[in-house]
Design a protein around this motif. Structure first.
Motif, PDB file in Angstrom:
ATOM      1  N   GLU A   1      -5.774   5.232   2.696  1.00 22.69           N
ATOM      2  CA  GLU A   1      -5.787   3.984   3.441  1.00 22.69           C
ATOM      3  C   GLU A   1      -7.138   3.288   3.319  1.00 22.69           C
ATOM      4  O   GLU A   1      -7.216   2.061   3.201  1.00 22.69           O
ATOM      5  CB  GLU A   1      -5.451   4.244   4.915  1.00 22.69           C
TER       6      GLU A   1
ATOM      7  N   THR B   1       0.832  -1.201   0.000  1.00 21.55           N
ATOM      8  CA  THR B   1       0.000   0.000   0.000  1.00 21.55           C
ATOM      9  C   THR B   1       0.868   1.254   0.000  1.00 21.55           C
ATOM     10  O   THR B   1       0.353   2.362   0.063  1.00 21.55           O
ATOM     11  CB  THR B   1      -0.940   0.039   1.221  1.00 21.55           C
TER      12      THR B   1
ATOM     13  N   CYS C   1       2.441  -2.312   4.490  1.00 19.05           N
ATOM     14  CA  CYS C   1       1.840  -0.979   4.604  1.00 19.05           C
ATOM     15  C   CYS C   1       2.856   0.137   4.389  1.00 19.05           C
ATOM     16  O   CYS C   1       4.057  -0.053   4.563  1.00 19.05           O
ATOM     17  CB  CYS C   1       1.211  -0.810   5.981  1.00 19.05           C
TER      18      CYS C   1
END
Length: 142
Positions: free
Chosen positions: A109, A37, A132
């Motif tokens: 997010e 991400t 992440c």
């Protein structure tokens, strides 16, 4: 279904550990996807394979993906906008404009989580490993 999420400050090895975990789970016979991400997209570097916005089979039972937050925003904006519209009516917040919502903290997010949720519900994977984006605050002395 297992979802393993690696978070922390930048430079601590999240990407390396996520890649290693994904390879290990695939070697154990689990259909595994490793997802980044992080806008920096260092997962491609760690795996030594150019990745895309969509899952790419990189090894037996192992897929990898680097989420593009702009594409995810375009993909999910309609459903999120409808949810916010209903929430704003419920909360009597008619004075908030769409321009203000576009910079709402955590939207990137949120859209990444929606994509991870989609993978979890698809039944295509036994394990999802999430690398992440870095956390931690930067402090500036004035």
């Amino acid at each position: 279904m297992r979802i393993i999420i690696y978070t922390g400050k930048g430079g601590v090895g999240k990407t390396s550990i996520a890649a290693a975990t994904a390879y290990r789970m695939a070697a154990e016979g689990k259909r595994t996807i490793v997802i980044s991400t992080d806008a920096a997209h260092s997962l491609s570097d760690s795996l030594g394979i150019p990745l895309q916005h969509e899952p790419l089979l990189i090894h037996e039972r192992l897929w990898a993906q680097e989420i593009d937050s702009l594409k995810e925003t375009q993909r999910y904006w309609g459903s999120v906008r409808n949810w916010f519209s209903n929430f704003m009516q419920w909360a009597n917040l008619d004075d908030i404009g769409s321009e203000e919502l576009m910079v709402f903290p955590g939207f990137e997010e949120l859209f990444s989580l929606l994509r991870i949720k989609e993978h979890a519900e698809s039944g295509l994977y036994d394990a999802i490993i999430v690398d992440c984006a870095p956390t931690g605050e930067k402090h500036f002395d004035c």
